[in-house]
Design a protein around this motif. Sequence first.
Motif, PDB file in Angstrom:
ATOM      1  N   CYS A  11       0.814  -1.221   0.000  1.00  0.00           N
ATOM      2  CA  CYS A  11       0.000   0.000   0.000  1.00  0.00           C
ATOM      3  C   CYS A  11       0.848   1.271   0.000  1.00  0.00           C
ATOM      4  O   CYS A  11       0.287   2.378   0.079  1.00  0.00           O
ATOM      5  CB  CYS A  11      -0.925   0.013   1.206  1.00  0.00           C
ATOM      6  N   GLY A  12       2.159   1.117  -0.052  1.00  0.00           N
ATOM      7  CA  GLY A  12       3.009   2.299  -0.178  1.00  0.00           C
ATOM      8  C   GLY A  12       3.795   2.679   1.052  1.00  0.00           C
ATOM      9  O   GLY A  12       4.536   3.665   1.022  1.00  0.00           O
ATOM     10  N   MET A  13       3.652   1.969   2.174  1.00  0.00           N
ATOM     11  CA  MET A  13       4.440   2.288   3.371  1.00  0.00           C
ATOM     12  C   MET A  13       5.829   1.680   3.221  1.00  0.00           C
ATOM     13  O   MET A  13       5.973   0.463   3.129  1.00  0.00           O
ATOM     14  CB  MET A  13       3.765   1.769   4.642  1.00  0.00           C
ATOM     15  N   SER A  14       6.830   2.534   3.209  1.00  0.00           N
ATOM     16  CA  SER A  14       8.194   2.049   3.006  1.00  0.00           C
ATOM     17  C   SER A  14       8.697   1.359   4.265  1.00  0.00           C
ATOM     18  O   SER A  14       8.276   1.687   5.381  1.00  0.00           O
ATOM     19  CB  SER A  14       9.116   3.208   2.664  1.00  0.00           C
ATOM     20  N   PRO A  15       9.617   0.400   4.139  1.00  0.00           N
ATOM     21  CA  PRO A  15      10.194  -0.242   5.322  1.00  0.00           C
ATOM     22  C   PRO A  15      10.906   0.741   6.241  1.00  0.00           C
ATOM     23  O   PRO A  15      10.936   0.550   7.455  1.00  0.00           O
ATOM     24  CB  PRO A  15      11.172  -1.262   4.720  1.00  0.00           C
ATOM     25  N   ARG A  17       9.978   3.900   6.846  1.00  0.00           N
ATOM     26  CA  ARG A  17       8.944   4.529   7.667  1.00  0.00           C
ATOM     27  C   ARG A  17       8.441   3.561   8.729  1.00  0.00           C
ATOM     28  O   ARG A  17       8.196   3.955   9.885  1.00  0.00           O
ATOM     29  CB  ARG A  17       7.791   4.997   6.777  1.00  0.00           C
ATOM     30  N   LEU A  18       8.281   2.326   8.362  1.00  0.00           N
ATOM     31  CA  LEU A  18       7.848   1.315   9.324  1.00  0.00           C
ATOM     32  C   LEU A  18       8.865   1.168  10.452  1.00  0.00           C
ATOM     33  O   LEU A  18       8.501   0.982  11.618  1.00  0.00           O
ATOM     34  CB  LEU A  18       7.636  -0.018   8.614  1.00  0.00           C
ATOM     35  N   LEU A  19      10.157   1.286  10.108  1.00  0.00           N
ATOM     36  CA  LEU A  19      11.198   1.194  11.125  1.00  0.00           C
ATOM     37  C   LEU A  19      11.118   2.377  12.087  1.00  0.00           C
ATOM     38  O   LEU A  19      11.278   2.205  13.297  1.00  0.00           O
ATOM     39  CB  LEU A  19      12.578   1.143  10.462  1.00  0.00           C
ATOM     40  N   ARG A  20      10.859   3.584  11.537  1.00  0.00           N
ATOM     41  CA  ARG A  20      10.733   4.759  12.398  1.00  0.00           C
ATOM     42  C   ARG A  20       9.557   4.599  13.368  1.00  0.00           C
ATOM     43  O   ARG A  20       9.645   4.948  14.536  1.00  0.00           O
ATOM     44  CB  ARG A  20      10.552   6.022  11.551  1.00  0.00           C
ATOM     45  N   VAL A  21       8.445   4.081  12.851  1.00  0.00           N
ATOM     46  CA  VAL A  21       7.282   3.851  13.715  1.00  0.00           C
ATOM     47  C   VAL A  21       7.613   2.827  14.803  1.00  0.00           C
ATOM     48  O   VAL A  21       7.188   2.943  15.954  1.00  0.00           O
ATOM     49  CB  VAL A  21       6.074   3.395  12.866  1.00  0.00           C
ATOM     50  N   THR A  22       8.387   1.819  14.457  1.00  0.00           N
ATOM     51  CA  THR A  22       8.759   0.782  15.429  1.00  0.00           C
ATOM     52  C   THR A  22       9.668   1.338  16.514  1.00  0.00           C
ATOM     53  O   THR A  22       9.557   0.964  17.692  1.00  0.00           O
ATOM     54  CB  THR A  22       9.465  -0.383  14.709  1.00  0.00           C
ATOM     55  N   LEU A  23      10.568   2.254  16.129  1.00  0.00           N
ATOM     56  CA  LEU A  23      11.539   2.773  17.095  1.00  0.00           C
ATOM     57  C   LEU A  23      10.924   3.759  18.082  1.00  0.00           C
ATOM     58  O   LEU A  23      11.515   4.022  19.124  1.00  0.00           O
ATOM     59  CB  LEU A  23      12.707   3.439  16.359  1.00  0.00           C
ATOM     60  N   LEU A  24       9.755   4.308  17.774  1.00  0.00           N
ATOM     61  CA  LEU A  24       9.118   5.238  18.719  1.00  0.00           C
ATOM     62  C   LEU A  24       8.737   4.548  20.034  1.00  0.00           C
ATOM     63  O   LEU A  24       9.152   4.989  21.110  1.00  0.00           O
ATOM     64  CB  LEU A  24       7.896   5.888  18.058  1.00  0.00           C
ATOM     65  N   ALA A 207      13.549  -7.181  15.304  1.00  0.00           N
ATOM     66  CA  ALA A 207      12.170  -7.660  15.261  1.00  0.00           C
ATOM     67  C   ALA A 207      11.510  -7.407  13.918  1.00  0.00           C
ATOM     68  O   ALA A 207      10.705  -8.224  13.453  1.00  0.00           O
ATOM     69  CB  ALA A 207      11.361  -6.992  16.372  1.00  0.00           C
ATOM     70  N   GLN A 208      11.853  -6.270  13.276  1.00  0.00           N
ATOM     71  CA  GLN A 208      11.135  -5.946  12.039  1.00  0.00           C
ATOM     72  C   GLN A 208      11.390  -6.949  10.920  1.00  0.00           C
ATOM     73  O   GLN A 208      10.433  -7.480  10.345  1.00  0.00           O
ATOM     74  CB  GLN A 208      11.485  -4.534  11.581  1.00  0.00           C
ATOM     75  N   PRO A 209      12.641  -7.258  10.566  1.00  0.00           N
ATOM     76  CA  PRO A 209      12.811  -8.257   9.499  1.00  0.00           C
ATOM     77  C   PRO A 209      12.339  -9.643   9.894  1.00  0.00           C
ATOM     78  O   PRO A 209      11.882 -10.419   9.045  1.00  0.00           O
ATOM     79  CB  PRO A 209      14.324  -8.219   9.224  1.00  0.00           C
ATOM     80  N   LEU A 210      12.423  -9.978  11.197  1.00  0.00           N
ATOM     81  CA  LEU A 210      11.970 -11.301  11.633  1.00  0.00           C
ATOM     82  C   LEU A 210      10.450 -11.405  11.650  1.00  0.00           C
ATOM     83  O   LEU A 210       9.912 -12.513  11.722  1.00  0.00           O
ATOM     84  CB  LEU A 210      12.523 -11.609  13.026  1.00  0.00           C
ATOM     85  N   LEU A 269      19.933  -8.091   8.367  1.00  0.00           N
ATOM     86  CA  LEU A 269      18.608  -8.668   8.145  1.00  0.00           C
ATOM     87  C   LEU A 269      17.636  -7.626   7.601  1.00  0.00           C
ATOM     88  O   LEU A 269      16.802  -7.925   6.733  1.00  0.00           O
ATOM     89  CB  LEU A 269      18.071  -9.255   9.454  1.00  0.00           C
ATOM     90  N   LEU A 270      17.760  -6.389   8.101  1.00  0.00           N
ATOM     91  CA  LEU A 270      16.888  -5.332   7.614  1.00  0.00           C
ATOM     92  C   LEU A 270      17.161  -5.022   6.148  1.00  0.00           C
ATOM     93  O   LEU A 270      16.236  -4.854   5.345  1.00  0.00           O
ATOM     94  CB  LEU A 270      17.075  -4.085   8.477  1.00  0.00           C
ATOM     95  N   TRP A 271      18.446  -4.950   5.802  1.00  0.00           N
ATOM     96  CA  TRP A 271      18.818  -4.686   4.403  1.00  0.00           C
ATOM     97  C   TRP A 271      18.328  -5.811   3.490  1.00  0.00           C
ATOM     98  O   TRP A 271      17.794  -5.572   2.422  1.00  0.00           O
ATOM     99  CB  TRP A 271      20.331  -4.546   4.306  1.00  0.00           C
ATOM    100  N   HIS A 272      18.489  -7.053   3.947  1.00  0.00           N
ATOM    101  CA  HIS A 272      18.033  -8.194   3.162  1.00  0.00           C
ATOM    102  C   HIS A 272      16.508  -8.186   3.007  1.00  0.00           C
ATOM    103  O   HIS A 272      15.984  -8.483   1.918  1.00  0.00           O
ATOM    104  CB  HIS A 272      18.499  -9.497   3.834  1.00  0.00           C
ATOM    105  N   SER A 273      15.804  -7.819   4.069  1.00  0.00           N
ATOM    106  CA  SER A 273      14.345  -7.785   4.019  1.00  0.00           C
ATOM    107  C   SER A 273      13.871  -6.706   3.058  1.00  0.00           C
ATOM    108  O   SER A 273      12.946  -6.916   2.263  1.00  0.00           O
ATOM    109  CB  SER A 273      13.786  -7.552   5.404  1.00  0.00           C
TER     110      SER A 273
END
Length: 279
Positions: A11-15, A17-24, A207-210, A269-273
């Motif tokens: 849907c257009g959410m980049s990984p 941006r998702l990482l930034r949301v996770t780190l909050l 956690a994000q790539p896993l 892992l994040l780069w690979h994902s």
Amino acid sequence: MNSEITVMVACGMSPTRLLRVTLLPATVVAVLVGLCSLWLTPAGALQTEAILEEQRSRLDVSVLAPGRFQDFGGGRTAYITDFNSDGTEMQEVLVHEQPMAGAEKTHSYITRAGSGYQETNVDTGSRFLILEDGERYGVTPGRQDAERLTFERYTLRLGLSRDRQELNSLEYATTTELWNDPDPRAQAQFQWRAGLPVMVFILALLAQPLSRVNPRQGRFGKLLPAVFLYVAYLSLLLAAVDAIGGGSLAVAVGVWPVHGLFLGLGLLLLWHSQRKGVR
């Protein structure tokens, strides 16, 4: 586990941006973990141990019940009429000391005092019964001679405090004290405390790539690798802390290579994902 991340990326959410949301939320958790590890946990442990130590030091007095003859240990029998309001001082105390088998003294001693309390020497851990305003009699059954002593303060040694704990342990030291202490064990404890908030960020990064699961793998396809990584991370940290405290690992090196290793693994892992998502 329902391919939410795949849908969000579609849907257009980049990984990123998702990482930034996770780190909050990870930042909030890291702050809380830092407060606990650097301040609350050692302060709470010290306060808890101080309370337990005080209870241990009062244990022999607290087991006495007013109005009853009770064994006090070491061949002693005690009788008290009552305790004061906070239970730390005994009123109208009577102590009978029976000579132990093989002891040089032959007298049986009876000590009467107006009040008494227990005291512990903080340096040696020895416990003493302090009696005030009383008399002490030494008698031997079958003999006419006796001893009589009038005192304002009389001390009976009860023995070493049982299960006495040292309150100057590094576990109870403040983080500032550990920082200023050059001893390797203190530095190991400091690095362990300081590394826990860092560990939160690295685990969030892992956690994000896993969390991206291939539907063919099943919902729990990456749960076992995640558990394995966490256990390996924690085990290596504990091994590094023990090595620093034992002097086999330099304080300057410390636990930071372990954090660096798993940080690099998380970035890989994040780069690979992300690369896999682009393809």
